[in-house]
Design a protein around this motif. Sequence first.
Motif, mmCIF file in Angstrom:
data_model
loop_
_atom_site.group_PDB
_atom_site.id
_atom_site.type_symbol
_atom_site.label_atom_id
_atom_site.label_comp_id
_atom_site.label_asym_id
_atom_site.label_seq_id
_atom_site.Cartn_x
_atom_site.Cartn_y
_atom_site.Cartn_z
ATOM 1 N N ALA A 1 -80.454 42.173 1.855
ATOM 2 C CA ALA A 1 -80.329 41.413 3.015
ATOM 3 C C ALA A 1 -79.221 40.235 3.070
ATOM 4 C CB ALA A 1 -81.604 40.569 2.848
ATOM 5 N N VAL A 2 -79.041 39.779 4.201
ATOM 6 C CA VAL A 2 -77.941 38.787 4.274
ATOM 7 C C VAL A 2 -78.420 37.807 5.364
ATOM 8 C CG1 VAL A 2 -76.542 40.176 6.143
ATOM 9 C CG2 VAL A 2 -75.311 38.530 4.960
ATOM 10 N N LYS A 3 -77.830 36.554 4.916
ATOM 11 C CA LYS A 3 -78.231 35.206 5.976
ATOM 12 C C LYS A 3 -76.992 35.262 6.861
ATOM 13 C CE LYS A 3 -81.232 32.172 4.716
ATOM 14 N NZ LYS A 3 -81.295 30.832 3.829
ATOM 15 N N ILE A 4 -77.178 35.409 8.087
ATOM 16 C CA ILE A 4 -75.931 35.031 9.076
ATOM 17 C C ILE A 4 -76.636 34.194 10.256
ATOM 18 C CG2 ILE A 4 -74.338 36.034 10.557
ATOM 19 C CD1 ILE A 4 -74.645 38.601 9.125
ATOM 20 N N GLY A 5 -76.117 33.058 10.324
ATOM 21 C CA GLY A 5 -76.380 31.898 11.168
ATOM 22 C C GLY A 5 -77.669 31.565 10.883
ATOM 23 N N PRO B 1 -81.222 42.787 7.326
ATOM 24 C CA PRO B 1 -80.726 43.770 6.701
ATOM 25 C C PRO B 1 -79.012 44.045 6.738
ATOM 26 C CG PRO B 1 -82.641 44.757 8.113
ATOM 27 C CD PRO B 1 -81.886 43.480 8.386
ATOM 28 N N VAL B 2 -78.721 44.063 5.499
ATOM 29 C CA VAL B 2 -77.295 44.326 5.184
ATOM 30 C C VAL B 2 -76.617 45.580 6.072
ATOM 31 C CG1 VAL B 2 -75.508 45.145 3.598
ATOM 32 C CG2 VAL B 2 -76.832 43.023 3.021
ATOM 33 N N THR B 3 -77.655 46.648 6.201
ATOM 34 C CA THR B 3 -77.380 47.825 6.785
ATOM 35 C C THR B 3 -76.829 47.485 8.141
ATOM 36 O OG1 THR B 3 -79.473 48.438 6.829
ATOM 37 C CG2 THR B 3 -78.360 49.531 5.029
#
Length: 358
Positions: free
Chosen positions: A226-230, A235-237
Amino acid sequence: MSRVVGTHTCRPAAHREAIIVVRPVVRPAEPIKVVVTGAAGQIAYSLLYQIASGAVFGPDQPVYLHLLDIAPMMGVLEGVVMELADCALPLLTGVLPTANPEEAFKDVAAAFLVGAMPRKEGMERKDLLAANVRIFKEQGQALDKVARKDVKILVVGNPANTNALICSKYAPSIPKENFTAMTRLDQNRAQSQLAAKLGVPVKDVKNVIIWGNHSSTQFPDASNAAVKIGGVEKPVTAAVNDDEYLKSTFVTTVQKRGAAVIAARKMSSALSAAKAASDHMRDWFLGTTDRWASMGVISDGSYGTPRDVVFSFPVTISGGKWKIVEGLTITDFARQMLDATGKELLEEKQDALDVCKD
């Protein structure tokens, strides 16, 4: 807990009465004994400060360091001991340099098995394994004889997974789950690659998995990451949106990162290996909170992997006990990758057992 009782007054003199204030007295923690092998080497040179400064076992946990190396390195090791003294680290209560494994492993609560025969030019992996099996057989026997039975053991020296297995075999009185191999460096590399790809801080990427062996067959897996964006976790995918990259470039970059560092630096990745060893042991002692950690642990056959090899899985840790993350989906691609690295580990295990018979 002892208490200190004092008095405090806060009313006008005419109406003043004593108010009891109870102040807890926090007694300092007892020092734990921690051994580092290969203590005069490059990885240990970065690792020892992290252990002694509180970065691994916590800011309130004193440590007593046992430093093991071979007899010809005792002069160099003495210089390391001098530098540790010169750091004036408040948590470091003592240092024992030695070339005697039984002295080094006596009553230790944590063991960083860093020292191993390095791979030399023209040396096949089997040659490396044969040289190191004998080292880890001897160290397993010493751990069995004198270490605490709850000692937590991290094998860093390569081939780490099979070295950990052999060490465990010759320390039958210590639970098999207390022997682990380091794949945290590979996890950190994978996490860093994804963060760079997505243009986010590395702390905003989590739950990247390293499956299998710490070798070129390992499988760096972003399918559950997982990635946190904004401020939003996804999910990273989905964030990468490039399945071909995640199955090819990402995987091979992580698999070959150690070789790339050697090519650039002309020396192995000692700094990042020391950091990964610190991360691994810190999580094992203090827990993983909401993140998974990749650790080489004794396989129970989870996810169709071979039993009784040291295989890297995603784990969570609480109370000093690791647990393999359950219920993850294994795609056809992942199945092929897990099978390939499992096959290599079975071959290494057999080669190692053959050496032990000699």
